[in-house]
Enzyme design. Structure first.
Site, PDB file in Angstrom:
ATOM      1  N   GLU A 286       0.824  -1.214   0.000  1.00 13.14           N
ATOM      2  CA  GLU A 286       0.000   0.000   0.000  1.00 13.14           C
ATOM      3  C   GLU A 286       0.854   1.258   0.000  1.00 13.14           C
ATOM      4  OE1 GLU A 286      -2.845   0.300   3.216  1.00 13.14           O
ATOM      5  OE2 GLU A 286      -4.482  -0.400   1.975  1.00 13.14           O
ATOM      6  N   HIS A 307       9.400 -26.693  -0.990  1.00  8.38           N
ATOM      7  CA  HIS A 307       8.929 -27.873  -1.720  1.00  8.38           C
ATOM      8  C   HIS A 307       7.786 -27.535  -2.658  1.00  8.38           C
ATOM      9  CE1 HIS A 307      11.410 -30.677   0.715  1.00  8.38           C
ATOM     10  NE2 HIS A 307      11.385 -29.616   1.512  1.00  8.38           N
ATOM     11  N   LYS A 421     -14.230  -0.310  -4.220  1.00  7.27           N
ATOM     12  CA  LYS A 421     -15.366   0.021  -3.341  1.00  7.27           C
ATOM     13  C   LYS A 421     -16.470   0.716  -4.134  1.00  7.27           C
ATOM     14  CE  LYS A 421     -12.526   0.605   0.775  1.00  7.27           C
ATOM     15  NZ  LYS A 421     -12.000   1.557   1.733  1.00  7.27           N
TER      16      LYS A 421
HETATM   17  O1  PA5 Z   1      -4.308   0.905   5.700  1.00  3.78           O
HETATM   18  C1  PA5 Z   1      -5.439   1.255   5.463  1.00  3.78           C
HETATM   19  O2  PA5 Z   1      -5.777   2.443   5.461  1.00  3.78           O
HETATM   20  C2  PA5 Z   1      -6.522   0.241   5.158  1.00  3.78           C
HETATM   21  O3  PA5 Z   1      -6.028  -1.043   5.164  1.00  3.78           O
HETATM   22  C3  PA5 Z   1      -7.600   0.333   6.203  1.00  3.78           C
HETATM   23  O4  PA5 Z   1      -7.060   0.089   7.463  1.00  3.78           O
HETATM   24  C4  PA5 Z   1      -8.720  -0.654   5.907  1.00  3.78           C
HETATM   25  O5  PA5 Z   1      -9.267  -0.401   4.654  1.00  3.78           O
HETATM   26  C5  PA5 Z   1      -9.810  -0.552   6.957  1.00  3.78           C
HETATM   27  O6  PA5 Z   1     -10.309   0.751   7.015  1.00  3.78           O
HETATM   28  P1  PA5 Z   1     -11.141   1.224   8.246  1.00  3.78           P
HETATM   29  O7  PA5 Z   1     -10.296   1.155   9.457  1.00  3.78           O
HETATM   30  O8  PA5 Z   1     -11.555   2.625   7.920  1.00  3.78           O
HETATM   31  O9  PA5 Z   1     -12.330   0.306   8.370  1.00  3.78           O
END
Ligand code: PA5
Length: 432
Positions: A286, A307, A421
């Site tokens: 990310e 393996h 989303k």
């Molecule tokens: O790193 C991030 O921002 C994402 O992985 C969020 O943590 C994830 O999408 C969950 O989001 P939220 O905490 O708003 O539910």
């Protein structure tokens, strides 16, 4: 479980000898690492309003630690299970620590939910919970993420059916934004005890906030020790020199990326590390995968994957680098028993510890992969307990920030995760 106390600087070692033969024209650029470190510490780079994670170990002591410790104790007293509902950065850190360190004596079992939409997984978790007394910790910074929101509905419903509304409300702990969002409004309305995901901390950097600390505390893991080691580790990683393990790791992987190594495999010989690798994949994927750039983070679990994936790693396309995490102290030991028949001809190993044999196997794999054209970066931390966990978190988080800035991206945003989303909610609108 073995506890090893740090007596001075953090015990994190990076060994680049297995990567050096592959640097070619692109040696690790320590001047760039230094510039990235300056950008990060002076908060002058992209995403600089999301650097609160560097201060979490100190800040949390001054804010929520006492309440987290009290809530952890209350959860343990109310039952022997805590359902932790969350996804991505609101999930992976707690699970990674829980699997690496293990539940401590007297701690609640952590069950994880809300990290997908699989009905089968949900049924498994409900079944695992059985008739036990339990609490729920719902974790969502935005409070609007579909997967945990639906998962939370299920476990809240189970709580209400089992205990009635009033007691259910005493068994729900919400970790969310301090002021905004649907979850915060619900928590305030229902009187759930709530904890904060700080504004300046992104999900994937949040494990040292209440996001990770509350469930770990419920499992009786020593969160104060985690915070102490994390504070010491961040301080020691502030060193501005080529000896800084974060500089070494960030500079080496960026150098290898420039040489065409576009995939990094994080390998570990300890199955308890599996979810740490998942946490690491989110952190690096990310943070760096944007603007058409980024090393692809993958993971393998050795010896098992030798393996299966071993063939590809040894002889597939040479776009791989391999980072191997190991621990200076391993819990327990187990000796190979002698066998009266020696049918497998392995009696020469009888009396030797599995850890000793594993170390020899590790050295062989490293040599074979380097020979096969895969650069090797080795990282060693103290142990698979609170100390080693804190070291890994601080090391990987800081190195990720540096590496992202060296790559030229903002390591603290994630605009791409919104795309699915939008389409999903468009599809779900048909169910209205
Ligand atoms: O790193 C991030 O921002 C994402 O992985 C969020 O943590 C994830 O999408 C969950 O989001 P939220 O905490 O708003 O539910």
């Amino acid at each position: 479980m073995i506890h090893v106390d740090l007596t001075g600087a953090a015990m994190i070692h990076v060994d680049l000898t297995g990567a050096a033969p592959f640097f070619g024209a692109h040696a690790p650029d320590y001047a760039a690492a230094e510039a990235a470190h300056r950008t990060l510490s002076e908060k002058t780079g992209a995403g600089s309003d999301f650097l609160g994670w560097t201060e979490l170990p100190r800040r949390i002591r001054e804010t929520e630690l006492a309440r987290i410790l009290a809530a952890g104790k209350a959860i343990r007293e109310k039952g022997d299970a805590l359902v932790v509902v969350g996804i991505g950065g609101s999930y992976l850190g707690a699970r990674a620590a829980y699997e690496l360190i293990g539940r401590r004596e007297g701690g609640a079992e952590l069950l994880f939910a809300g990290n997908g939409l699989s009905a089968a997984a949900l049924c498994d978790t409900v079944e695992k919970l059985g008739n036990r007394d339990f609490c729920v910790n719902v974790v969502s910074k935005s409070g609007t993420t579909l997967e945990p929101a639906l998962g939370f509905r299920v476990f809240r419903d189970l709580l209400v059916k089992k205990y009635g509304e009033e007691e259910a409300n005493r068994r729900i702990f919400a970790t969310t934004d301090a002021r905004r969002g649907a979850l915060k409004s619900e928590a305030d309305a229902a009187g759930w005890e709530s904890f904060v995901v700080p504004d300046d901390v992104g999900g994937r950097y949040s494990v040292l906030s209440a996001v990770g600390l509350l469930p770990l505390c419920a499992a009786n893991i020593d969160i104060e020790k985690i915070l102490t080691v994390a504070e010491e580790t961040f301080a020691s990683l502030d060193e501005r020199s080529e000896n800084n393990p974060c500089w070494q790791y960030a500079a080496a992987r960026q150098a290898l990326y420039k040489s065409g190594k576009a995939v990094e495999i994080l390998a570990c010989y300890e199955p308890r590390f599996r979810m740490m690798a998942e946490w690491w994949k989110q952190l690096y994927g990310e943070s760096e995968g944007k603007n058409g750039l980024g090393i692809f983070p993958a993971s393998v679990e050795y010896n098992a994957d030798l393996h299966s994936m071993g063939q590809y790693i040894q002889e597939g396309p040479r776009h791989l680098m391999e980072t191997v995490v190991s621990f200076a102290v391993l819990p327990g030991g187990y000796t190979v028993p002698a066998d009266a028949h020696d049918g497998d001809g392995l009696n020469y190993l009888a009396g030797h510890d599995f850890n000793e044999i594993a170390a020899i196997a590790r050295a062989a794999v490293k040599a074979a992969h380097i020979e096969g054209g895969v650069p090797n970066l080795a990282i060693e931390v103290t142990d698979m307990a609170e100390t080693g966990f804190a070291e890994l978190v601080c090391f990987f988080e800081l190195a990720c920030g540096l590496s992202g800035y060296m790559e030229g991206v903002n390591p603290f945003d994630q605009p791409g995760v919104e795309a699915y989303k939008k389409l999903m909610f468009r599809g779900l609108a048909a169910l209205k």
